[in-house]
Design a protein around this motif. Sequence first.
Motif, PDB file in Angstrom:
ATOM      1  N   VAL A   1       1.418   5.225  32.103  1.00 17.24           N
ATOM      2  CA  VAL A   1       1.520   5.351  30.857  1.00 17.24           C
ATOM      3  C   VAL A   1      -0.115   6.147  30.572  1.00 17.24           C
ATOM      4  CG1 VAL A   1       0.671   4.148  28.622  1.00 17.24           C
ATOM      5  CG2 VAL A   1       3.049   3.584  30.287  1.00 17.24           C
ATOM      6  N   GLN A   2       0.110   7.085  29.805  1.00 19.29           N
ATOM      7  CA  GLN A   2      -1.251   7.996  29.338  1.00 19.29           C
ATOM      8  C   GLN A   2      -1.612   7.144  27.859  1.00 19.29           C
ATOM      9  OE1 GLN A   2      -0.717  12.241  29.831  1.00 19.29           O
ATOM     10  NE2 GLN A   2       0.275  11.903  31.569  1.00 19.29           N
ATOM     11  N   PRO A   3      -2.948   7.174  28.168  1.00 19.84           N
ATOM     12  CA  PRO A   3      -3.762   6.590  26.820  1.00 19.84           C
ATOM     13  C   PRO A   3      -3.754   7.515  25.716  1.00 19.84           C
ATOM     14  CG  PRO A   3      -5.393   6.911  28.224  1.00 19.84           C
ATOM     15  CD  PRO A   3      -4.050   7.112  28.866  1.00 19.84           C
ATOM     16  N   LEU A   4      -3.582   7.096  24.370  1.00 20.35           N
ATOM     17  CA  LEU A   4      -3.423   8.252  23.275  1.00 20.35           C
ATOM     18  C   LEU A   4      -4.861   8.032  22.373  1.00 20.35           C
ATOM     19  CD1 LEU A   4       0.168   7.872  22.162  1.00 20.35           C
ATOM     20  CD2 LEU A   4      -0.777   9.706  23.721  1.00 20.35           C
ATOM     21  N   ASP A   5      -5.260   8.997  21.744  1.00 21.00           N
ATOM     22  CA  ASP A   5      -6.536   8.566  20.916  1.00 21.00           C
ATOM     23  C   ASP A   5      -6.114   8.199  19.587  1.00 21.00           C
ATOM     24  OD1 ASP A   5      -8.216   9.737  22.773  1.00 21.00           O
ATOM     25  OD2 ASP A   5      -8.071  11.831  21.970  1.00 21.00           O
TER      26      ASP A   5
ATOM     27  N   LEU B   1      -4.488  16.818  16.134  1.00 21.02           N
ATOM     28  CA  LEU B   1      -4.485  15.695  17.238  1.00 21.02           C
ATOM     29  C   LEU B   1      -3.193  15.386  17.364  1.00 21.02           C
ATOM     30  CD1 LEU B   1      -6.096  13.594  18.897  1.00 21.02           C
ATOM     31  CD2 LEU B   1      -6.228  12.182  16.874  1.00 21.02           C
ATOM     32  N   LYS B   2      -2.537  15.179  16.586  1.00 15.40           N
ATOM     33  CA  LYS B   2      -0.987  14.942  16.964  1.00 15.40           C
ATOM     34  C   LYS B   2      -0.174  16.080  17.913  1.00 15.40           C
ATOM     35  CE  LYS B   2      -0.563  10.912  14.616  1.00 15.40           C
ATOM     36  NZ  LYS B   2      -0.310   9.474  15.367  1.00 15.40           N
ATOM     37  N   ARG B   3      -0.553  17.149  17.398  1.00 15.90           N
ATOM     38  CA  ARG B   3       0.256  18.047  18.295  1.00 15.90           C
ATOM     39  C   ARG B   3      -0.334  18.136  19.545  1.00 15.90           C
ATOM     40  NH1 ARG B   3      -0.073  22.976  13.570  1.00 15.90           N
ATOM     41  NH2 ARG B   3       2.166  22.789  12.733  1.00 15.90           N
ATOM     42  N   GLN B   4      -1.633  17.909  19.640  1.00 10.52           N
ATOM     43  CA  GLN B   4      -2.175  17.953  21.174  1.00 10.52           C
ATOM     44  C   GLN B   4      -1.755  16.707  21.991  1.00 10.52           C
ATOM     45  OE1 GLN B   4      -6.536  17.534  20.870  1.00 10.52           O
ATOM     46  NE2 GLN B   4      -6.700  17.024  23.149  1.00 10.52           N
ATOM     47  N   GLN B   5      -1.351  15.673  21.304  1.00 10.36           N
ATOM     48  CA  GLN B   5      -0.850  14.637  22.071  1.00 10.36           C
ATOM     49  C   GLN B   5       0.725  14.418  22.146  1.00 10.36           C
ATOM     50  OE1 GLN B   5      -4.533  11.350  21.649  1.00 10.36           O
ATOM     51  NE2 GLN B   5      -2.487  10.960  20.176  1.00 10.36           N
ATOM     52  N   ARG B   6       1.254  15.452  21.561  1.00 13.13           N
ATOM     53  CA  ARG B   6       2.579  15.253  21.643  1.00 13.13           C
ATOM     54  C   ARG B   6       3.573  15.079  22.842  1.00 13.13           C
ATOM     55  NH1 ARG B   6       7.029  18.813  21.450  1.00 13.13           N
ATOM     56  NH2 ARG B   6       8.676  18.740  19.812  1.00 13.13           N
ATOM     57  N   GLU B   7       3.103  15.717  23.880  1.00 13.78           N
ATOM     58  CA  GLU B   7       3.608  15.743  25.129  1.00 13.78           C
ATOM     59  C   GLU B   7       3.355  14.445  25.834  1.00 13.78           C
ATOM     60  OE1 GLU B   7       3.402  18.893  27.704  1.00 13.78           O
ATOM     61  OE2 GLU B   7       4.385  20.506  26.509  1.00 13.78           O
ATOM     62  N   LYS B   8       2.145  13.982  25.492  1.00 17.16           N
ATOM     63  CA  LYS B   8       1.932  12.511  26.110  1.00 17.16           C
ATOM     64  C   LYS B   8       2.669  11.444  25.560  1.00 17.16           C
ATOM     65  CE  LYS B   8      -3.226  12.865  27.353  1.00 17.16           C
ATOM     66  NZ  LYS B   8      -4.513  12.145  26.706  1.00 17.16           N
ATOM     67  N   VAL B   9       2.765  11.728  24.156  1.00 15.16           N
ATOM     68  CA  VAL B   9       4.089  10.730  23.716  1.00 15.16           C
ATOM     69  C   VAL B   9       5.417  11.020  24.389  1.00 15.16           C
ATOM     70  CG1 VAL B   9       4.872   9.910  21.316  1.00 15.16           C
ATOM     71  CG2 VAL B   9       2.544  10.801  21.624  1.00 15.16           C
ATOM     72  N   ILE B  10       5.807  11.937  24.506  1.00 15.36           N
ATOM     73  CA  ILE B  10       7.046  12.146  24.992  1.00 15.36           C
ATOM     74  C   ILE B  10       7.133  11.527  26.491  1.00 15.36           C
ATOM     75  CG2 ILE B  10       8.605  14.050  26.011  1.00 15.36           C
ATOM     76  CD1 ILE B  10       7.626  15.940  23.652  1.00 15.36           C
ATOM     77  N   TRP B  11       6.130  11.814  27.330  1.00 14.37           N
ATOM     78  CA  TRP B  11       6.013  11.222  28.477  1.00 14.37           C
ATOM     79  C   TRP B  11       6.014   9.732  28.601  1.00 14.37           C
ATOM     80  CZ3 TRP B  11       6.334  11.506  33.461  1.00 14.37           C
ATOM     81  CH2 TRP B  11       5.731  10.443  34.368  1.00 14.37           C
ATOM     82  N   ASN B  12       5.226   9.201  27.717  1.00 14.52           N
ATOM     83  CA  ASN B  12       4.984   7.741  27.587  1.00 14.52           C
ATOM     84  C   ASN B  12       6.558   7.044  27.357  1.00 14.52           C
ATOM     85  OD1 ASN B  12       2.238   7.561  28.412  1.00 14.52           O
ATOM     86  ND2 ASN B  12       1.866   7.356  26.045  1.00 14.52           N
ATOM     87  N   THR B  13       7.490   7.902  26.464  1.00 14.17           N
ATOM     88  CA  THR B  13       8.579   7.407  26.171  1.00 14.17           C
ATOM     89  C   THR B  13       9.627   7.465  27.492  1.00 14.17           C
ATOM     90  OG1 THR B  13       8.434   8.375  23.958  1.00 14.17           O
ATOM     91  CG2 THR B  13      10.643   7.960  24.744  1.00 14.17           C
ATOM     92  N   LEU B  14       9.299   8.651  28.199  1.00 22.63           N
ATOM     93  CA  LEU B  14      10.059   8.725  29.441  1.00 22.63           C
ATOM     94  C   LEU B  14       9.673   7.778  30.478  1.00 22.63           C
ATOM     95  CD1 LEU B  14       9.779  12.666  30.434  1.00 22.63           C
ATOM     96  CD2 LEU B  14      11.791  11.366  30.358  1.00 22.63           C
ATOM     97  N   ILE B  15       8.613   7.358  30.540  1.00 16.44           N
ATOM     98  CA  ILE B  15       8.235   6.364  31.637  1.00 16.44           C
ATOM     99  C   ILE B  15       7.902   4.916  31.253  1.00 16.44           C
ATOM    100  CG2 ILE B  15       5.361   6.309  31.555  1.00 16.44           C
ATOM    101  CD1 ILE B  15       7.821   7.394  34.440  1.00 16.44           C
ATOM    102  N   ASP B  16       8.043   4.594  30.058  1.00 14.34           N
ATOM    103  CA  ASP B  16       7.989   3.430  29.497  1.00 14.34           C
ATOM    104  C   ASP B  16       8.838   2.639  28.672  1.00 14.34           C
ATOM    105  OD1 ASP B  16       6.028   0.928  29.451  1.00 14.34           O
ATOM    106  OD2 ASP B  16       5.389   1.517  27.568  1.00 14.34           O
ATOM    107  N   SER B  17       9.667   3.510  28.316  1.00 18.33           N
ATOM    108  CA  SER B  17      10.959   2.749  27.757  1.00 18.33           C
ATOM    109  C   SER B  17      11.925   2.350  28.440  1.00 18.33           C
ATOM    110  CB  SER B  17      11.777   3.980  26.605  1.00 18.33           C
ATOM    111  OG  SER B  17      11.982   5.030  27.520  1.00 18.33           O
ATOM    112  N   ASP B  18      12.514   1.111  28.130  1.00 20.16           N
ATOM    113  CA  ASP B  18      13.857   0.583  28.854  1.00 20.16           C
ATOM    114  C   ASP B  18      14.832   1.483  29.201  1.00 20.16           C
ATOM    115  OD1 ASP B  18      12.176  -1.816  28.912  1.00 20.16           O
ATOM    116  OD2 ASP B  18      13.387  -2.788  27.413  1.00 20.16           O
ATOM    117  N   ALA B  19      15.146   2.296  28.160  1.00 24.96           N
ATOM    118  CA  ALA B  19      16.352   3.290  28.381  1.00 24.96           C
ATOM    119  C   ALA B  19      16.041   4.530  29.436  1.00 24.96           C
ATOM    120  CB  ALA B  19      16.354   3.978  27.045  1.00 24.96           C
ATOM    121  N   TRP B  20      14.717   4.865  29.485  1.00 22.71           N
ATOM    122  CA  TRP B  20      14.493   5.923  30.366  1.00 22.71           C
ATOM    123  C   TRP B  20      14.169   5.348  31.771  1.00 22.71           C
ATOM    124  CZ3 TRP B  20      15.406  10.464  31.151  1.00 22.71           C
ATOM    125  CH2 TRP B  20      15.669  11.351  30.267  1.00 22.71           C
ATOM    126  N   ARG B  21      13.527   4.131  31.834  1.00 28.53           N
ATOM    127  CA  ARG B  21      13.634   3.342  33.237  1.00 28.53           C
ATOM    128  C   ARG B  21      14.777   3.164  33.767  1.00 28.53           C
ATOM    129  NH1 ARG B  21       8.272   3.368  35.244  1.00 28.53           N
ATOM    130  NH2 ARG B  21       8.801   1.748  36.521  1.00 28.53           N
TER     131      ARG B  21
END
Length: 334
Positions: free
Chosen positions: A62-66, A136-156
């Motif tokens: 999981v990648q931290p977000l500002d 800031l939101k645009r800059q972190q957009r891919e991090k949020v996608i990544w965190n969904t991929l790796i931390d959601s029960d559905a994707w796991r």
Amino acid sequence: MRRIQTAILVISLAALAGCQSDDPAKDMMTDYYQRLGNVLDAPTPDFTAPELPTLPRKRDLVQPLDELRMGVLDAYELRQCGLFNLIAERNSSLGKVADRFRQLDYELKFIDTAAQCLPQVKDPSIHAELEKALALKRQQREKVIWNTLIDSDAWRAQLNLPAFTLPIELPAHSNAVNTIAQFSQLIPSTQAPTESVTDWQESIEKQPILGDLFVSLSYHTAWLNQTSELIANHQDKVRCGGNFDTTRLKRLQTVFYKFYVGDVQPYLARVDGLYRDLAPALARLASLNTPDTFNDYKNAYWKGDAYQAYKAAIKHHADVWQQLFQRCDVKLGQ
């Protein structure tokens, strides 16, 4: 007497049920391998399972977000364009415990709504603050996608590597393939999808095919290579031409056509087809900036190293058979 016969029948049926394997595809490969060993009168060492790359723990990925803090949320312009209500919903008691898909849905809607709001904001200080928040939101957009991929029960559920390979007759999976493709298209796009990403969650969670596919690529590559080695190392036992007894050659042809061409090859082609259906989506996922601990998994399955090894193993296996048949002047298809 009838009760005794009934009891014996029940026990027999239970015993048969107990013998059924949970992984028919592995059984098919084992049967093919053993039959070749029997015809070649060669030892068939136990299969050595390949070492699979592990899916790291969530906390290692999981990648931290500002955090974003805005002091002008009640500004009139933000109320008029819908951004105030969106943020208020996110800050509610339910919003604070939202799962990864709902968090992603909020982030995408924030970017889309803020971009529409910005031209309507006349106050310079509010405009500057909203512009900064949007950047800031645009800059972190891919991090949020990544965190969904790796931390959601559905994707796991999709990414975890199971103990079993894909079934011989692949189940219907078009919904999962389409949904995975839709999700992956968030990465190159800068626009919010026309539907909520939460609509994709159930299909991703309820039809886990990626992990099964990845395990199949690795396991069947190892099986093919071991089987190819068996043929290559013992084909000198196959006599052909002249006055030699060609019984062994004929038995090998039976194994080739009945078990490889008839069963194994079509299954391998179905696995190949499923990967090719998913390959564009996997390539988009692989374009994400990911932690180093994820590299082994990413390279093997998202970037396609395991698939390339699978294709090479299939080709090598075909080449071994072709070399044997060419030596014996056997034309395939006859």
